[in-house]
Design a protein around this motif. Structure first.
Motif, PDB file in Angstrom:
ATOM      1  N   ARG A  73       4.019 -13.558   1.595  1.00  0.00           N
ATOM      2  CA  ARG A  73       3.265 -12.558   2.341  1.00  0.00           C
ATOM      3  C   ARG A  73       2.889 -11.358   1.481  1.00  0.00           C
ATOM      4  O   ARG A  73       1.757 -10.892   1.501  1.00  0.00           O
ATOM      5  N   GLU A  74       3.830 -10.844   0.737  1.00  0.00           N
ATOM      6  CA  GLU A  74       3.559  -9.682  -0.117  1.00  0.00           C
ATOM      7  C   GLU A  74       2.469  -9.991  -1.144  1.00  0.00           C
ATOM      8  O   GLU A  74       1.590  -9.166  -1.386  1.00  0.00           O
ATOM      9  N   GLN A  77      -0.928 -10.181   0.746  1.00  0.00           N
ATOM     10  CA  GLN A  77      -1.390  -8.888   1.214  1.00  0.00           C
ATOM     11  C   GLN A  77      -1.736  -7.946   0.070  1.00  0.00           C
ATOM     12  O   GLN A  77      -2.542  -7.036   0.243  1.00  0.00           O
ATOM     13  N   ALA A  80      -5.413  -8.456  -0.490  1.00  0.00           N
ATOM     14  CA  ALA A  80      -6.316  -8.133   0.615  1.00  0.00           C
ATOM     15  C   ALA A  80      -6.890  -6.734   0.435  1.00  0.00           C
ATOM     16  O   ALA A  80      -6.223  -5.833  -0.074  1.00  0.00           O
ATOM     17  N   VAL A  83      -4.765  -3.436   4.341  1.00  0.00           N
ATOM     18  CA  VAL A  83      -3.569  -3.907   5.042  1.00  0.00           C
ATOM     19  C   VAL A  83      -2.867  -2.685   5.617  1.00  0.00           C
ATOM     20  O   VAL A  83      -2.783  -1.645   4.972  1.00  0.00           O
ATOM     21  N   TYR A  88      -3.601  -7.539   8.423  1.00  0.00           N
ATOM     22  CA  TYR A  88      -4.879  -7.465   7.717  1.00  0.00           C
ATOM     23  C   TYR A  88      -5.869  -6.695   8.589  1.00  0.00           C
ATOM     24  O   TYR A  88      -6.042  -7.007   9.769  1.00  0.00           O
TER      25      TYR A  88
END
Length: 95
Positions: A73-74, A77, A80, A83, A88
């Motif tokens: 996940r880290e 993100q 992205a 965040v 998101y």
């Protein structure tokens, strides 16, 4: 039950199908046979027959519920553009 050619055209119109005029009589005969068979099946007493989902009485083979991927996940993100609080952020598309 016997279907007329007009009824075949009505069914074809409802199903949005085009039927050739020379094949309409054959369709009427075939559909009449199908509907007669359905009536014959409906006449059978099935009140003592238990409903089933499959004709074979077999258990479903299931795989074990095991985590096979690591938490990334880290990493995702960090790539992205926006965040916030682990979510998101995207542009508003509904007013």
């Amino acid at each position: 039950m016997s279907l007329s050619i007009d009824q075949v055209y009505e069914i074809a119109w409802l199903a949005r199908l085009a039927i050739d005029a020379d094949k309409a009589a054959a369709y009427a005969r075939d559909l009449t046979g199908i509907l007669d068979f359905v009536e014959e099946m409906n006449a059978v007493d099935t009140s003592e027959v238990a409903p089933m989902a499959h004709p074979l009485d077999q258990a479903q083979r299931l795989r074990p519920d095991v985590v096979t991927e690591t938490d990334q996940r880290e990493l995702f993100q960090s790539c992205a553009p926006l965040v916030e609080a682990g979510l998101y952020l995207v542009p508003k598309v509904i007013e």
